[in-house]
Design an enzyme around this catalytic site. Structure first.
Site, PDB file in Angstrom:
ATOM      1  N   TYR A  18       0.815  -1.214   0.000  1.00 53.09           N
ATOM      2  CA  TYR A  18       0.000   0.000   0.000  1.00 53.09           C
ATOM      3  C   TYR A  18       0.858   1.277   0.000  1.00 53.09           C
ATOM      4  CZ  TYR A  18      -4.019  -3.020   1.096  1.00 53.09           C
ATOM      5  OH  TYR A  18      -5.005  -3.973   1.056  1.00 53.09           O
TER       6      TYR A  18
ATOM      7  N   ASP B 190      -1.857 -11.009   8.882  1.00 51.59           N
ATOM      8  CA  ASP B 190      -1.085 -12.159   8.412  1.00 51.59           C
ATOM      9  C   ASP B 190       0.405 -12.034   8.694  1.00 51.59           C
ATOM     10  OD1 ASP B 190      -3.080 -13.873   6.562  1.00 51.59           O
ATOM     11  OD2 ASP B 190      -3.572 -11.759   6.479  1.00 51.59           O
TER      12      ASP B 190
ATOM     13  N   HIS C 160       5.001  -6.129  -4.580  1.00 50.52           N
ATOM     14  CA  HIS C 160       3.584  -6.426  -4.779  1.00 50.52           C
ATOM     15  C   HIS C 160       2.705  -5.238  -4.452  1.00 50.52           C
ATOM     16  CE1 HIS C 160       2.348  -7.182  -0.444  1.00 50.52           C
ATOM     17  NE2 HIS C 160       3.636  -7.057  -0.353  1.00 50.52           N
TER      18      HIS C 160
ATOM     19  N   TYR D   7     -11.428  -0.984  -0.066  1.00 47.30           N
ATOM     20  CA  TYR D   7     -11.414  -0.610   1.360  1.00 47.30           C
ATOM     21  C   TYR D   7     -10.127   0.118   1.720  1.00 47.30           C
ATOM     22  CZ  TYR D   7      -8.096  -3.694   3.901  1.00 47.30           C
ATOM     23  OH  TYR D   7      -6.969  -4.279   4.446  1.00 47.30           O
ATOM     24  N   ARG D   8      -9.118   0.000   0.837  1.00 43.36           N
ATOM     25  CA  ARG D   8      -7.790   0.525   1.136  1.00 43.36           C
ATOM     26  C   ARG D   8      -6.999   0.419  -0.153  1.00 43.36           C
ATOM     27  NH1 ARG D   8      -4.582  -2.935   5.688  1.00 43.36           N
ATOM     28  NH2 ARG D   8      -2.790  -1.633   6.102  1.00 43.36           N
TER      29      ARG D   8
HETATM   30  C1  EUG Z   1      -4.374  -9.359   3.267  1.00 41.55           C
HETATM   31  C2  EUG Z   1      -5.545  -8.925   3.822  1.00 41.55           C
HETATM   32  C3  EUG Z   1      -5.856  -7.592   3.756  1.00 41.55           C
HETATM   33  C4  EUG Z   1      -5.006  -6.696   3.128  1.00 41.55           C
HETATM   34  C5  EUG Z   1      -3.826  -7.139   2.577  1.00 41.55           C
HETATM   35  C6  EUG Z   1      -3.511  -8.482   2.666  1.00 41.55           C
HETATM   36  C7  EUG Z   1      -4.118 -10.772   3.347  1.00 41.55           C
HETATM   37  C8  EUG Z   1      -3.161 -11.423   2.750  1.00 41.55           C
HETATM   38  C9  EUG Z   1      -8.015  -7.856   4.671  1.00 41.55           C
HETATM   39  O1  EUG Z   1      -6.996  -7.052   4.259  1.00 41.55           O
HETATM   40  O2  EUG Z   1      -5.372  -5.397   3.066  1.00 41.55           O
HETATM   41  C10 EUG Z   1      -2.985 -12.860   2.913  1.00 41.55           C
END
Ligand code: EUG
Length: 606
Positions: free
Chosen positions: A151, A211, A454, A535-536
């Site tokens: 992000y 995560d 990424h 959402y972001r």
């Molecule tokens: C993940 C989940 C997110 C996000 C970026 C990555 C999960 C990766 C629910 O939000 O913004 C496995």
């Protein structure tokens, strides 16, 4: 790139939490060093390269203006706490990450960079920096840890802005209240740190983590991140904030607005989320209206839990899986925020290279995915649902019965428990994350390509088969058009799902970077046309995403701009963050939109 890359892949310990606020806990040292070695073995770019251009200046400042301003700030908060960004840039890796730029640059590495990094040591020093920024009209960009990976990381939206790195000197766990099951943290407290502290104190409490465990608890919550226990909505589980406003004034939200006796904090600050009057905490999330320097969170009580997964046979099962999940989630049968992943994720979370499975350019074919999946513990399948049930053994058994019944109509569905798969299978990682143990497993994705960076594309979809399929189809078509593998992870609630598509690209390949940008631009636009939004998003897509929320002739944006101009008349705080530009910048060519794929220069267009 020419010459031999100066790769530094000698097995070198990564910084420990005991040595560095952003370090890794000792329980994860071997995982960290394996991850580092593997990631660096897939790197062909040099660790750093000489700078191509002079150090960036804040917009509108001459070199001498800037040097006067820097001198001024050094006097006020200490020379060692103001560092000019004129050294070679290093992308590093997750645990040794930069605070100078976006490590996962989709534009040229030297484009999205700061002019300097500042390290305030207290709320008072944050106030000093804010007043300094107002005096010199310098944009400042606060980060907590700087691991907002996918992000924009630590990068400021305005090149030449000054990064305010809060984490380095403001990383105290101010309070852990075992009776209230809550805590209060500063920006530099990572999930790793909070978890270790609670373990060390022997408290029977859980945190909720995303995560990857190296992020800031506070920073993730104000960016409205998600975790996977029953308290997975991080912002919804916060209780109280302290905020430095853009004019340097200090504000407390919730019950923190009531002064305690003799200069103490209110005893209910971490117990009740509201104050009296409008609830304002929300405007300090995903915004540029204030700098959050303290934030309270509710913790969970530890409980027995059982993680599991279901595999589904056909890609086409997707809408039926979603339909089956909705009532389970709405009724609260599902105890947490589960994930639904496409089987291609089973491949890349092994940390293997794409080239193991696929030759040459272009995305993997379905047949290649099928062939590779056959060799993995879960075998040939299409979707994998990772869930966790909470409670005593009998209750979990009953809950699992209900969940199994809900999926039983979908032909070819199989159920798996951790003991059914090898120790290194991803299901064991879900056991940890879904019970609030912060880990590093998800870093393995980045071995898919050499020099992998990424971007996340993260729309909100209804938990409804038809709509979910529509969004999924758009995402698949877009990835095909631009030549990327589709890595969908869906984080599922009762009424909506966060669809997270991870776009992995090679940072040494300018064309891939360009295609990744084009893909994101197009997907944001495609989704918006159907009434869906993200959402972001990454910094460089925030203008575009913000403007898709344009109902009523941009009523929401005009409201945000009204607040921005009232609180930050000089436009010094994170201009452009979340698409909100202060009037000093607004309409002067800073905004980026659908057409901005070749972003050679991030700044006013001539
Ligand atoms: C993940 C989940 C997110 C996000 C970026 C990555 C999960 C990766 C629910 O939000 O913004 C496995």
């Amino acid at each position: 790139m020419s010459g031999k890359p100066d790769l530094d892949i000698a097995p070198q310990p990564t910084p420990l939490l005991s040595e560095r606020w952003s370090g890794v806990p000792s329980r994860l040292t071997s995982e960290a060093s394996t991850a580092r070695t593997r990631l660096y073995s897939n790197k062909t770019l040099p660790h750093s390269a000489p700078r191509q251009r002079p150090a960036r200046l804040p917009p509108g400042l001459s070199e001498s203006d800037f040097s006067t301003a820097v001198k001024d700030l050094r006097q006020s908060i200490g020379a060692e706490n103001v560092v000019i960004n004129d050294q070679p840039l290093k992308d590093g890796w997750y645990l040794e990450h930069p605070n100078t730029h976006d490590a996962f640059h989709v534009v040229e590495q030297e484009e999205l960079v700061c002019s300097a990094v500042v390290y305030p040591g207290s709320t008072e020093e944050v106030q000093k920096v804010v007043r300094w920024a107002n005096k010199h009209l310098i944009p400042i960009y606060p980060i907590s840890i700087g691991r907002n990976v996918g992000y924009g990381g630590a990068a400021p939206r305005v090149p030449g802005g000054v990064v305010l790195d809060l984490g380095k000197r403001m990383h105290s766990i101010l309070n852990v209240d075992g009776e209230n099951a809550s805590c209060m943290v500063e920006p530099g407290v990572t999930y790793f740190k909070l978890y270790e502290e609670i373990q060390n104190r022997g408290l029977p409490l859980w945190i909720d983590c995303p995560d990857l465990g190296g992020g800031s608890v506070l920073g993730n919550a104000i960016d409205r991140g998600v975790g996977y226990t029953p308290a997975g909505d991080h912002f919804a589980n916060h209780c109280g904030m302290e905020i430095v406003l853009p004019n340097g004034e200090l504000l407390r939200t919730g019950m923190g607005a009531i002064p305690g006796p003799d200069g103490t904090d209110s005893p209910v600050w971490q117990s009740f989320q509201n104050s009296f009057g409008p609830k304002i905490d929300g405007v300090f999330s995903q915004s540029n209206f204030g700098i959050v320097t303290k934030m309270g969170f509710w913790l969970l009580h530890e409980m027995p839990h059982r993680s599991y997964c279901f595999t589904f046979a056909q890609d086409e099962d997707f809408p039926r899986i979603v339909e089956a999940i909705r009532p389970l989630a709405q009724k609260g049968v599902l105890g947490n925020i589960p994930q639904l992943r496409h089987v291609v994720q089973e491949l890349n979370v092994t940390g293997r290279r794409k080239s193991t499975f696929h030759d040459g350019e272009g995305p993997m074919t379905r047949e290649e995915i099928r062939r590779a999946a056959k060799e993995l513990p879960l075998g040939d399948c299409s979707w994998v649902f990772y869930g966790t049930q909470y409670g005593d053994a009998q209750s979990v058994e009953r809950q699992l019965g209900v969940v199994k019944a809900a999926f039983s109509d979908i032909e070819g569905t199989k159920f798996w428990l951790p003991e059914d798969v090898p120790q290194d299978h991803y299901l064991h990682s879900r056991v940890q994350v879904n019970s609030g143990v912060p880990i590093l497993r998800e870093l393995d994705w980045l071995n898919w390509l050499p020099n992998a960076g990424h971007l996340f594309f993260s729309p909100i979809t209804p938990t409804r088969g038809k709509d979910a399929q529509k969004i999924h189809d758009m995402i698949v078509a877009g990835h095909k058009k631009y030549g990327f593998d589709v890595f969908p992870t869906l984080c599922i609630a009762g009424r909506e799902m966060h669809y997270i598509a991870n776009v992995i690209f090679d940072r040494a390949d300018a064309d891939q970077k360009r295609r990744a940008v084009a893909l994101l631009r197009e997907l944001v636009d495609d989704c918006a046309k159907e009434g869906f939004g993200e959402y972001r998003t990454h910094l460089l897509f925030q203008d575009q995403v913000a403007r898709t929320y344009g109902w009523g002739d941009q009523a929401l944006m005009r409201f945000n701009e009204t607040i921005k101009d009232a609180l930050d008349p000089n436009g010094i705080l994170a201009p452009g963050r979340c698409g909100i530009w202060p009037k000093r910048f607004r309409g002067r060519g800073w905004e980026l939109g659908l057409e901005d794929v070749d972003m050679k220069v991030i700044g006013p267009k001539l």
